[in-house]
Scaffold this motif. Structure first.
Motif, PDB file in Angstrom:
ATOM      1  N   THR A 111       0.875  -1.169   0.000  1.00  0.00           N
ATOM      2  CA  THR A 111       0.000   0.000   0.000  1.00  0.00           C
ATOM      3  C   THR A 111       0.918   1.227   0.000  1.00  0.00           C
ATOM      4  OG1 THR A 111      -0.124  -0.043   2.395  1.00  0.00           O
ATOM      5  CG2 THR A 111      -1.916  -1.118   1.199  1.00  0.00           C
ATOM      6  N   GLY A 112       0.360   2.376  -0.321  1.00  0.00           N
ATOM      7  CA  GLY A 112       1.164   3.594  -0.364  1.00  0.00           C
ATOM      8  C   GLY A 112       2.224   3.515  -1.448  1.00  0.00           C
ATOM      9  N   ASP A 113       3.444   3.824  -1.089  1.00  0.00           N
ATOM     10  CA  ASP A 113       4.572   3.820  -2.024  1.00  0.00           C
ATOM     11  C   ASP A 113       5.593   2.765  -1.583  1.00  0.00           C
ATOM     12  OD1 ASP A 113       6.121   5.924  -4.086  1.00  0.00           O
ATOM     13  OD2 ASP A 113       7.433   4.774  -2.772  1.00  0.00           O
ATOM     14  N   PRO A 114       6.088   1.930  -2.507  1.00  0.00           N
ATOM     15  CA  PRO A 114       6.987   0.834  -2.112  1.00  0.00           C
ATOM     16  C   PRO A 114       8.332   1.320  -1.577  1.00  0.00           C
ATOM     17  CG  PRO A 114       6.356   0.661  -4.449  1.00  0.00           C
ATOM     18  CD  PRO A 114       5.826   1.960  -3.957  1.00  0.00           C
ATOM     19  N   ASN A 115       8.640   2.592  -1.824  1.00  0.00           N
ATOM     20  CA  ASN A 115       9.898   3.159  -1.370  1.00  0.00           C
ATOM     21  C   ASN A 115       9.787   3.713   0.049  1.00  0.00           C
ATOM     22  OD1 ASN A 115      12.577   3.784  -2.208  1.00  0.00           O
ATOM     23  ND2 ASN A 115      11.753   4.385  -4.197  1.00  0.00           N
ATOM     24  N   VAL A 116       8.563   3.955   0.501  1.00  0.00           N
ATOM     25  CA  VAL A 116       8.354   4.559   1.824  1.00  0.00           C
ATOM     26  C   VAL A 116       7.936   3.451   2.794  1.00  0.00           C
ATOM     27  CG1 VAL A 116       7.139   6.362   3.106  1.00  0.00           C
ATOM     28  CG2 VAL A 116       7.683   6.707   0.681  1.00  0.00           C
ATOM     29  N   TYR A 117       8.935   2.876   3.459  1.00  0.00           N
ATOM     30  CA  TYR A 117       8.733   1.774   4.401  1.00  0.00           C
ATOM     31  C   TYR A 117       8.078   0.561   3.731  1.00  0.00           C
ATOM     32  CZ  TYR A 117       9.623   5.909   7.146  1.00  0.00           C
ATOM     33  OH  TYR A 117      10.164   7.073   7.623  1.00  0.00           O
ATOM     34  N   GLY A 118       8.357   0.367   2.455  1.00  0.00           N
ATOM     35  CA  GLY A 118       7.861  -0.805   1.733  1.00  0.00           C
ATOM     36  C   GLY A 118       8.997  -1.790   1.475  1.00  0.00           C
ATOM     37  N   LEU A 119       8.825  -2.667   0.488  1.00  0.00           N
ATOM     38  CA  LEU A 119       9.757  -3.778   0.299  1.00  0.00           C
ATOM     39  C   LEU A 119      10.723  -3.610  -0.871  1.00  0.00           C
ATOM     40  CD1 LEU A 119       7.421  -6.791   1.160  1.00  0.00           C
ATOM     41  CD2 LEU A 119       9.164  -5.713   2.595  1.00  0.00           C
ATOM     42  N   ALA A 120      10.799  -2.409  -1.435  1.00  0.00           N
ATOM     43  CA  ALA A 120      11.627  -2.242  -2.630  1.00  0.00           C
ATOM     44  C   ALA A 120      13.110  -2.513  -2.346  1.00  0.00           C
ATOM     45  CB  ALA A 120      11.430  -0.837  -3.214  1.00  0.00           C
ATOM     46  N   SER A 121      13.651  -1.946  -1.267  1.00  0.00           N
ATOM     47  CA  SER A 121      15.096  -2.130  -1.058  1.00  0.00           C
ATOM     48  C   SER A 121      15.417  -3.588  -0.740  1.00  0.00           C
ATOM     49  CB  SER A 121      15.623  -1.187   0.035  1.00  0.00           C
ATOM     50  OG  SER A 121      14.957  -1.398   1.250  1.00  0.00           O
ATOM     51  N   LEU A 122      14.543  -4.248   0.018  1.00  0.00           N
ATOM     52  CA  LEU A 122      14.768  -5.666   0.318  1.00  0.00           C
ATOM     53  C   LEU A 122      14.787  -6.493  -0.971  1.00  0.00           C
ATOM     54  CD1 LEU A 122      15.124  -7.892   2.443  1.00  0.00           C
ATOM     55  CD2 LEU A 122      12.628  -8.019   2.616  1.00  0.00           C
ATOM     56  N   ALA A 123      13.933  -6.173  -1.911  1.00  0.00           N
ATOM     57  CA  ALA A 123      13.895  -6.912  -3.181  1.00  0.00           C
ATOM     58  C   ALA A 123      15.195  -6.718  -3.967  1.00  0.00           C
ATOM     59  CB  ALA A 123      12.696  -6.477  -4.010  1.00  0.00           C
ATOM     60  N   TYR A 124      15.651  -5.473  -4.059  1.00  0.00           N
ATOM     61  CA  TYR A 124      16.925  -5.245  -4.757  1.00  0.00           C
ATOM     62  C   TYR A 124      18.065  -6.003  -4.071  1.00  0.00           C
ATOM     63  CZ  TYR A 124      15.347  -1.555  -7.955  1.00  0.00           C
ATOM     64  OH  TYR A 124      14.742  -0.863  -8.967  1.00  0.00           O
ATOM     65  N   GLU A 125      18.062  -5.992  -2.746  1.00  0.00           N
ATOM     66  CA  GLU A 125      19.164  -6.637  -2.018  1.00  0.00           C
ATOM     67  C   GLU A 125      19.160  -8.151  -2.203  1.00  0.00           C
ATOM     68  OE1 GLU A 125      20.719  -4.208   1.591  1.00  0.00           O
ATOM     69  OE2 GLU A 125      18.584  -4.561   1.952  1.00  0.00           O
ATOM     70  N   LEU A 126      17.988  -8.771  -2.028  1.00  0.00           N
ATOM     71  CA  LEU A 126      17.931 -10.230  -2.161  1.00  0.00           C
ATOM     72  C   LEU A 126      18.184 -10.665  -3.606  1.00  0.00           C
ATOM     73  CD1 LEU A 126      14.955 -11.121   0.224  1.00  0.00           C
ATOM     74  CD2 LEU A 126      17.375 -11.680   0.560  1.00  0.00           C
ATOM     75  N   ASN A 127      17.722  -9.869  -4.541  1.00  0.00           N
ATOM     76  CA  ASN A 127      17.975 -10.173  -5.956  1.00  0.00           C
ATOM     77  C   ASN A 127      19.476 -10.279  -6.221  1.00  0.00           C
ATOM     78  OD1 ASN A 127      17.125 -10.540  -8.695  1.00  0.00           O
ATOM     79  ND2 ASN A 127      17.666  -8.410  -9.131  1.00  0.00           N
ATOM     80  N   TYR A 128      20.219  -9.393  -5.583  1.00  0.00           N
ATOM     81  CA  TYR A 128      21.658  -9.351  -5.801  1.00  0.00           C
ATOM     82  C   TYR A 128      22.387 -10.452  -5.022  1.00  0.00           C
ATOM     83  CZ  TYR A 128      26.298  -7.418  -6.415  1.00  0.00           C
ATOM     84  OH  TYR A 128      27.614  -7.248  -6.744  1.00  0.00           O
ATOM     85  N   ILE A 129      22.087 -10.539  -3.728  1.00  0.00           N
ATOM     86  CA  ILE A 129      22.785 -11.518  -2.870  1.00  0.00           C
ATOM     87  C   ILE A 129      22.560 -12.940  -3.356  1.00  0.00           C
ATOM     88  CG2 ILE A 129      22.898 -12.533  -0.571  1.00  0.00           C
ATOM     89  CD1 ILE A 129      21.828  -9.944   0.554  1.00  0.00           C
ATOM     90  N   LYS A 130      21.308 -13.213  -3.737  1.00  0.00           N
ATOM     91  CA  LYS A 130      20.968 -14.604  -4.060  1.00  0.00           C
ATOM     92  C   LYS A 130      20.951 -14.863  -5.566  1.00  0.00           C
ATOM     93  CE  LYS A 130      19.195 -15.824   0.321  1.00  0.00           C
ATOM     94  NZ  LYS A 130      18.273 -16.678   1.062  1.00  0.00           N
ATOM     95  N   ASN A 131      21.507 -13.933  -6.310  1.00  0.00           N
ATOM     96  CA  ASN A 131      21.694 -14.142  -7.756  1.00  0.00           C
ATOM     97  C   ASN A 131      20.426 -14.522  -8.520  1.00  0.00           C
ATOM     98  OD1 ASN A 131      24.558 -13.680  -8.008  1.00  0.00           O
ATOM     99  ND2 ASN A 131      24.760 -15.498  -6.708  1.00  0.00           N
ATOM    100  N   TYR A 132      19.323 -13.897  -8.196  1.00  0.00           N
ATOM    101  CA  TYR A 132      18.113 -14.162  -8.986  1.00  0.00           C
ATOM    102  C   TYR A 132      18.221 -13.550 -10.389  1.00  0.00           C
ATOM    103  CZ  TYR A 132      15.554 -15.926  -4.923  1.00  0.00           C
ATOM    104  OH  TYR A 132      15.127 -16.654  -3.856  1.00  0.00           O
ATOM    105  N   ASN A 133      19.009 -12.477 -10.497  1.00  0.00           N
ATOM    106  CA  ASN A 133      19.176 -11.799 -11.801  1.00  0.00           C
ATOM    107  C   ASN A 133      17.855 -11.399 -12.448  1.00  0.00           C
ATOM    108  OD1 ASN A 133      22.027 -11.886 -11.967  1.00  0.00           O
ATOM    109  ND2 ASN A 133      21.831 -14.104 -12.303  1.00  0.00           N
ATOM    110  N   VAL A 134      16.928 -10.956 -11.620  1.00  0.00           N
ATOM    111  CA  VAL A 134      15.619 -10.538 -12.116  1.00  0.00           C
ATOM    112  C   VAL A 134      15.645  -9.035 -12.385  1.00  0.00           C
ATOM    113  CG1 VAL A 134      13.232 -10.161 -11.353  1.00  0.00           C
ATOM    114  CG2 VAL A 134      14.314 -12.390 -11.033  1.00  0.00           C
ATOM    115  N   LYS A 135      14.974  -8.603 -13.459  1.00  0.00           N
ATOM    116  CA  LYS A 135      14.844  -7.171 -13.719  1.00  0.00           C
ATOM    117  C   LYS A 135      13.742  -6.622 -12.807  1.00  0.00           C
ATOM    118  CE  LYS A 135      14.582  -3.795 -17.315  1.00  0.00           C
ATOM    119  NZ  LYS A 135      13.819  -3.391 -18.474  1.00  0.00           N
ATOM    120  N   ILE A 136      14.029  -5.519 -12.130  1.00  0.00           N
ATOM    121  CA  ILE A 136      13.087  -4.954 -11.150  1.00  0.00           C
ATOM    122  C   ILE A 136      12.724  -3.536 -11.560  1.00  0.00           C
ATOM    123  CG2 ILE A 136      12.825  -4.183  -8.744  1.00  0.00           C
ATOM    124  CD1 ILE A 136      14.750  -6.386  -7.890  1.00  0.00           C
TER     125      ILE A 136
END
Lengths: 251, 251
Positions: free
Chosen positions: B74-99
């Motif tokens: 809800t609201g904006d994913p950048n304001v206390y949402g999950l955007a940064s966690l997604a970028y971080e896990l994408n990188y650490i765990k090599n998902y190589n997904v475009k976000i």
């Protein structure tokens, strides 16, 4: 009735609520430079130029006595828009018009999404000293750095107004941290561009940045935890530490 | 492809961009409490509960390898949402997904529009100390008061977490100013309510406010120029002073 409507930044970020209102009002009032954004609603319009804000708001209020009028801003009308001026003039000059503000995607939210995920606790500050004294702007900026806030800067500089930006750069230098800095120009428009850099680069190439940055630019300065992954600016919220998923790639 | 989509606050504030994406993805991933907001898109969904943020983001990333997935906040994913966690896990765990992050109307912008026009230079701060140390939150809050920023507080208090709020109230008391305070509950939802009060009243009736305020509440504290017109909270931008339209009704 007067609706003070945020268009958001770029056509794709209009909300359903704003669209419905703009399709139903009798008159749209806006800055003349934004006329291109409202033409598609095919409504009578009243426009005027920069520094004619009081003129536009009074026109909107007087017409709103017996029509539905939309006074539009890009972004959000509450973020350096005309909402407070409309409430004030409505009261002082006894227009007795009912006013409703319709929020929009303000430029820093769109800029943040373009840069990646740079926000955490954050500050929104305008570097325009037309209405706010420069001392107050610089004091606020310094306190935001002290608080390790992410900082979103609106109206960073213009051809004629470079002093606030240059003084802010000197303040950053005193903090002696190599802040990650995201710069987004024309967010949501055809000629949108972004750069992600850091304070050292900005300082070293200051003249180039003074040419590059303009009034349609949003600058986002990261906090002490902000870093860059694949040219995206990321400020962690702390999940990985809390749940012991160690970010091994961080220095 | 993974879209991290902000729903905005309340159905009427969805953007066209977000709606189009949600109509076109193969899977929507969200917090189980938000399922009701995405049912109308009639898509396969994956939901999980509070503290399962890493689970949801990993599910979204793994499915996004060969599908179009929307991870919604809800609201904006950048304001206390999950955007940064997604970028971080994408990188650490090599998902190589475009976000791609799709911004939304964050709660403080909607709350501000409901209260009137309270924003000027402002701070957005969360009082949740689950991921940010309480000392850091309180330091930031104090510096924001020192800077005379308008302050938007997310997650002000819950039944079990009253300490950050109570300490913030004590900090405000030290500043000895009768701040105008706007409180909006359930912004954009059916049971939306607002109150406009001031620090003296809040302090005098603290127990009542501790009952009233909850995690679905946004609190906006005015700056030294904020005042109230007809039960609307107004922070002037300075036009009336600059153009000598004297606000004669101000004390």
């Amino acid at each position: 009735m007067l609706y003070i409507v945020g268009l958001g930044s770029g056509e794709r970020y209009l909300t359903k609520e704003a669209e419905e209102i703009l399709n139903n009002v009798d008159l749209i009032v806006c800055y003349k430079g934004y006329k291109k954004y409202i033409e598609k609603f095919n409504k009578p319009t009243y426009t005027s130029g920069m520094t004619k804000e009081i003129d536009r708001v009074e026109k909107a209020l007087s017409e709103a006595k017996n029509k539905d009028v939309a006074l539009v801003s890009t972004g959000d009308p509450n973020v350096y828009g005309l909402a407070s001026l409309a409430y004030e003039l409505n009261y002082i000059k006894n227009y007795n018009v009912k006013i409703k503000v319709i929020p929009g995607i303000t430029a820093c939210l769109l800029a943040a999404s373009i840069l990646g995920s740079p926000l955490h606790d954050f500050v929104v500050i305008s570097f325009s000293d037309l209405l706010t004294p420069l001392d107050k702007i610089l004091k606020r900026f310094k306190l935001a750095l002290e608080g390790d806030y992410v900082i979103c800067i609106y109206n960073p500089l213009s051809k004629r107004r470079k002093e606030p930006f240059l003084k802010a750069v000197e303040i950053m230098r005193e903090f002696n941290k190599n802040y990650i800095i995201g710069i987004v120009k024309n967010a949501g428009r055809e000629n949108e561009e972004k750069r992600i850099t850091d304070f050292k680069d900005l300082y070293k190439n200051l003249n180039e940045y003074l040419e590059y940055i303009d009034m349609n630019t949003i600058i986002i300065i990261g906090n002490s935890e902000t870093y860059v992954i694949d040219n995206k600016m990321i400020t962690p919220r702390g999940y990985l530490n809390k749940y012991k998923v160690i970010p091994c790639y961080k220095k």
